[in-house]
Scaffold this motif. Structure first.
Motif, PDB file in Angstrom:
ATOM      1  N   HIS A  15       0.864  -1.300  -0.048  1.00 25.16           N
ATOM      2  CA  HIS A  15       0.029   0.135   0.111  1.00 25.16           C
ATOM      3  C   HIS A  15       0.940   1.293  -0.012  1.00 25.16           C
ATOM      4  N   PRO A  16       1.750   1.354   0.816  1.00 31.27           N
ATOM      5  CA  PRO A  16       2.549   2.591   0.864  1.00 31.27           C
ATOM      6  C   PRO A  16       3.252   2.774  -0.541  1.00 31.27           C
ATOM      7  N   PHE A  21       3.844   3.992  -7.556  1.00 30.57           N
ATOM      8  CA  PHE A  21       3.532   3.334  -8.890  1.00 30.57           C
ATOM      9  C   PHE A  21       2.547   4.380  -9.619  1.00 30.57           C
ATOM     10  N   ALA A  22       1.587   4.883  -9.054  1.00 33.69           N
ATOM     11  CA  ALA A  22       0.595   5.750  -9.629  1.00 33.69           C
ATOM     12  C   ALA A  22       1.263   6.750 -10.595  1.00 33.69           C
ATOM     13  N   HIS A  27      -0.979   5.548 -16.968  1.00 34.45           N
ATOM     14  CA  HIS A  27      -2.198   6.215 -16.334  1.00 34.45           C
ATOM     15  C   HIS A  27      -2.505   5.908 -15.037  1.00 34.45           C
ATOM     16  N   PRO A  28      -2.872   6.746 -14.071  1.00 34.18           N
ATOM     17  CA  PRO A  28      -2.962   6.183 -12.571  1.00 34.18           C
ATOM     18  C   PRO A  28      -3.591   5.205 -12.386  1.00 34.18           C
ATOM     19  N   LEU A  29      -4.741   4.663 -13.054  1.00 32.94           N
ATOM     20  CA  LEU A  29      -5.501   3.497 -12.661  1.00 32.94           C
ATOM     21  C   LEU A  29      -4.772   2.128 -13.438  1.00 32.94           C
ATOM     22  N   THR A  30      -3.851   2.319 -13.998  1.00 27.09           N
ATOM     23  CA  THR A  30      -3.086   1.082 -14.525  1.00 27.09           C
ATOM     24  C   THR A  30      -2.786   0.209 -13.101  1.00 27.09           C
ATOM     25  N   LEU A  81      -3.161  11.164  -6.412  1.00 25.74           N
ATOM     26  CA  LEU A  81      -1.833  10.548  -6.251  1.00 25.74           C
ATOM     27  C   LEU A  81      -0.953  10.948  -7.413  1.00 25.74           C
ATOM     28  N   ALA A  82      -1.279  10.699  -8.556  1.00 21.12           N
ATOM     29  CA  ALA A  82      -0.465  11.003  -9.822  1.00 21.12           C
ATOM     30  C   ALA A  82      -0.058  12.410  -9.754  1.00 21.12           C
ATOM     31  N   LYS A  83      -0.830  13.465  -9.077  1.00 23.17           N
ATOM     32  CA  LYS A  83      -0.461  14.786  -9.362  1.00 23.17           C
ATOM     33  C   LYS A  83      -0.003  15.441  -7.926  1.00 23.17           C
ATOM     34  N   HIS A  84      -0.241  14.798  -6.817  1.00 29.05           N
ATOM     35  CA  HIS A  84       0.247  15.361  -5.477  1.00 29.05           C
ATOM     36  C   HIS A  84       0.797  14.304  -4.618  1.00 29.05           C
TER      37      HIS A  84
END
Length: 160
Positions: A15-16, A21-22, A27-30, A81-84
């Motif tokens: 999880h951490p 990874f995102a 794409h973040p949902l990959t 999470l992909a942006k921040h």
């Protein structure tokens, strides 16, 4: 140790890393797609249990609703999470246990001991301590709204 316990421990260990990874994925949902595929493959032996399918059909409405809440949670979480920064956003979404506690009390009439309530409060306070640092200054109102939605979706799929 039982398989469900091992699955929870493995999930907690990975999880951490989900934030990094995102950010690195096309794409973040990959990340979520491959996680669902691997979990489905790993637990596929459960699909051959007749009792599994009877429970699926019995609770199909709740499973669909919970799946929708979880899908929205994943979408908002991984796109944010992909942006921040993970260490700012993720702990703020951990306010959900308070909403789950309130939902359990008011919707399901569950009674909790003061020690259990104190445990939830300590857990949430600890998460907020990690999330409320100087990096939070760049978080805008739109992001706060998305964090609020993530928190609602987490509480919703847990209560469902």
């Amino acid at each position: 140790m039982s398989l469900p316990i091992l699955a929870v421990l493995f999930s907690a260990l990975l999880h951490p890393f989900s934030g990094s990874f995102a950010k690195k994925a096309a794409h973040p949902l990959t990340l979520n797609f491959w996680g669902v595929m691997l979990a489905g493959l790993f637990f596929s032996f459960e699909y051959f249990d007749v009792g599994f399918w009877s429970r699926v059909f019995e609770y199909k409405e709740l499973l669909i609703l919970s799946g929708l809440f979880h899908t929205m949670y994943c979408y908002f979480t991984f796109t944010l999470l992909a942006k921040h920064e993970f260490q700012v956003l993720y702990p703020l979404t951990r306010l959900a246990p308070i909403l789950v506690l309130l939902g359990e009390i008011f919707w399901f009439s569950t009674e909790f001991t003061p020690l259990q309530i104190l445990g939830v409060i300590i857990l949430v306070t600890g998460a907020l301590i990690f999330g409320l640092d100087e990096k939070i200054g760049h978080v805008r109102g739109r992001v706060w709204f998305q964090i609020f939605l993530i928190t609602l979706f987490v509480a919703s799929f847990h209560l469902t």
